[in-house]
Design a protein around this motif. Structure first.
Motif, PDB file in Angstrom:
ATOM      1  N   ASN A 198      -1.083  10.096  -2.659  1.00  0.00           N
ATOM      2  CA  ASN A 198      -1.934   9.114  -1.930  1.00  0.00           C
ATOM      3  C   ASN A 198      -1.803   7.538  -2.400  1.00  0.00           C
ATOM      4  OD1 ASN A 198      -2.860  11.000  -0.049  1.00  0.00           O
ATOM      5  ND2 ASN A 198      -4.752  11.161  -1.407  1.00  0.00           N
ATOM      6  N   ILE A 199      -1.701   7.511  -3.815  1.00  0.00           N
ATOM      7  CA  ILE A 199      -1.323   6.224  -4.444  1.00  0.00           C
ATOM      8  C   ILE A 199       0.101   5.691  -3.714  1.00  0.00           C
ATOM      9  CG2 ILE A 199      -0.910   5.218  -6.602  1.00  0.00           C
ATOM     10  CD1 ILE A 199      -2.714   7.225  -7.795  1.00  0.00           C
ATOM     11  N   HIS A 216       0.961  -1.339   1.211  1.00  0.00           N
ATOM     12  CA  HIS A 216       0.545  -2.663   0.689  1.00  0.00           C
ATOM     13  C   HIS A 216       1.837  -3.500   0.173  1.00  0.00           C
ATOM     14  CE1 HIS A 216      -3.508  -1.097   0.208  1.00  0.00           C
ATOM     15  NE2 HIS A 216      -3.886  -2.597   0.197  1.00  0.00           N
ATOM     16  N   PHE A 217       2.826  -2.816  -0.528  1.00  0.00           N
ATOM     17  CA  PHE A 217       3.872  -3.663  -0.696  1.00  0.00           C
ATOM     18  C   PHE A 217       4.788  -4.062   0.721  1.00  0.00           C
ATOM     19  CE2 PHE A 217       4.104  -0.983  -4.837  1.00  0.00           C
ATOM     20  CZ  PHE A 217       3.583  -1.921  -5.536  1.00  0.00           C
ATOM     21  N   ILE A 276      -4.785  -1.420  -4.395  1.00  0.00           N
ATOM     22  CA  ILE A 276      -4.213   0.097  -4.021  1.00  0.00           C
ATOM     23  C   ILE A 276      -5.552   1.135  -4.439  1.00  0.00           C
ATOM     24  CG2 ILE A 276      -2.628   1.702  -4.942  1.00  0.00           C
ATOM     25  CD1 ILE A 276      -0.572  -0.634  -5.124  1.00  0.00           C
ATOM     26  N   ALA A 277      -5.799   1.040  -5.908  1.00  0.00           N
ATOM     27  CA  ALA A 277      -7.170   1.782  -6.189  1.00  0.00           C
ATOM     28  C   ALA A 277      -8.241   1.755  -5.248  1.00  0.00           C
ATOM     29  CB  ALA A 277      -7.647   1.234  -7.575  1.00  0.00           C
ATOM     30  N   ASP A 278      -8.726   0.593  -4.786  1.00  0.00           N
ATOM     31  CA  ASP A 278      -9.567   0.819  -3.730  1.00  0.00           C
ATOM     32  C   ASP A 278      -9.320   1.285  -2.416  1.00  0.00           C
ATOM     33  OD1 ASP A 278     -11.144  -0.795  -5.424  1.00  0.00           O
ATOM     34  OD2 ASP A 278     -10.850  -2.676  -4.657  1.00  0.00           O
ATOM     35  N   ASP A 279      -8.423   1.118  -2.006  1.00  0.00           N
ATOM     36  CA  ASP A 279      -7.513   1.919  -0.834  1.00  0.00           C
ATOM     37  C   ASP A 279      -7.574   3.187  -1.250  1.00  0.00           C
ATOM     38  OD1 ASP A 279      -6.658   1.755   1.901  1.00  0.00           O
ATOM     39  OD2 ASP A 279      -4.627   2.209   1.257  1.00  0.00           O
TER      40      ASP A 279
END
Length: 308
Positions: free
Chosen positions: A25-26, A33-34, A47-50
């Motif tokens: 998932n990460i 995002h990238f 990314i953590a929030d997503d």
């Protein structure tokens, strides 16, 4: 007792599966995002929030944003190489068709991942955290290209294979840049077929003329060995390889035996001087200039000058 052990195994594998899902998932979130914002404008927090996890939890999987980018990049590369291996395994295709499909596959990869090219262009990939990774990436790409060209053209091109690898990648890179950075409406399939035709013609000409290779196999094999292992080639070892290339090239030059002896003696003197604890720079450069007067040796001499 067996029931307790079995229960522990179930818990272990269930936890491992959960961790694997979180990691995936990460990477998927990082890809989004990238691709949308680029490496520099993407934060670990986003990314953590997503992913719905704490920033600290993300660091349990990846120690830094750089490590996450490398893992994401590896997953993209792995998908491409898996596709290439499937092409190679297709027994219904001949060597030419395989080469064209492989070339097309590389094009599609870069066209579908434009942001990777943009990021690499902005990054200083010769320094810092990314340096060993991109060196290994380049070495792997050259390795695949060598395999592709050997399958396509046959072992007859082996003495000149690295020259052909460089020409193949140079042609492909320029077409990719035209599409990515100048928005030229070019078709990947047409380009792949065109490159296959030109490389085949180049190889036929090289073999027919018995052209001496610019890139010696010993030199490039040594380079590949160290880059794939993410190590730097020791200066002494690199110099030894270049000096060996000089001697082997001199033996095949279309010159008089007297001139061959002169050049071989100069190379021997150069080797002796380089082994000394305090070699004389003036003598070394004088010998290199003398050897470099022979046009066919000039390229190797230029490389040597960087390491003396």
């Amino acid at each position: 007792m067996f029931y307790f052990f079995s229960l522990q195994c179930q818990i272990f594998f269930k936890r491992r599966k959960t961790l694997s899902i979180i990691r995936q998932n990460i990477i998927e979130s990082a890809t989004r995002h990238f691709s949308e914002n680029g490496f520099a404008a993407t934060s670990i927090q986003e990314i953590a929030d997503d992913c719905g996890i704490a920033k600290g939890s993300l660091y349990k999987f990846f120690q830094s944003k750089e490590d996450l980018y490398i893992a994401f990049h590896d997953s993209q590369q792995m998908a491409m190489y898996t596709k290439i291996e499937n092409i190679r395994a297709d027994a219904t295709l001949n060597s030419r068709e395989v080469f064209i499909l492989e070339t097309e596959c590389h094009f599609e990869f870069f066209l579908n991942n434009k942001f990777i090219m943009h990021d690499i262009k902005k990054m200083n990939t010769s320094k810092g955290h990314f340096a060993p990774y991109f060196l290994r990436l380049r070495a792997n790409h050259l390795k695949y290209s060598k395999e592709s060209l050997t399958r396509f053209l046959g072992e007859i091109v082996h003495p000149n294979i690295w020259d052909l690898v460089v020409m193949y990648n140079g042609i492909a890179r320029e077409f990719i840049f035209l599409v990515l950075y100048e928005n030229k409406p070019l078709n990947s399939r047409n380009i792949a077929v065109y490159i296959a035709d030109r490389i085949e013609e180049l190889a036929e000409c090289i073999v027919q003329k018995k052209t001496k290779p610019i890139l010696q196999n010993s030199l490039m094999d040594n380079y590949m060995k160290y880059e794939i292992a993410e190590k730097s080639i020791p200066v002494e070892e690199y110099r030894t390889s270049l000096l060996g290339n000089l001697l082997s090239t001199v033996k095949e030059l279309p010159i008089t035996n007297f001139r061959k002896v002169e050049l071989s003696d100069a190379i021997a003197l150069l080797q002796e001087e380089l082994k000394k604890e305090a070699p004389k720079s003036i003598l070394i450069h004088a010998l290199l200039d003398f050897i470099g007067k022979e046009h066919e040796l000039n390229n190797i001499v230029s490389q040597l000058k960087r390491y003396v």
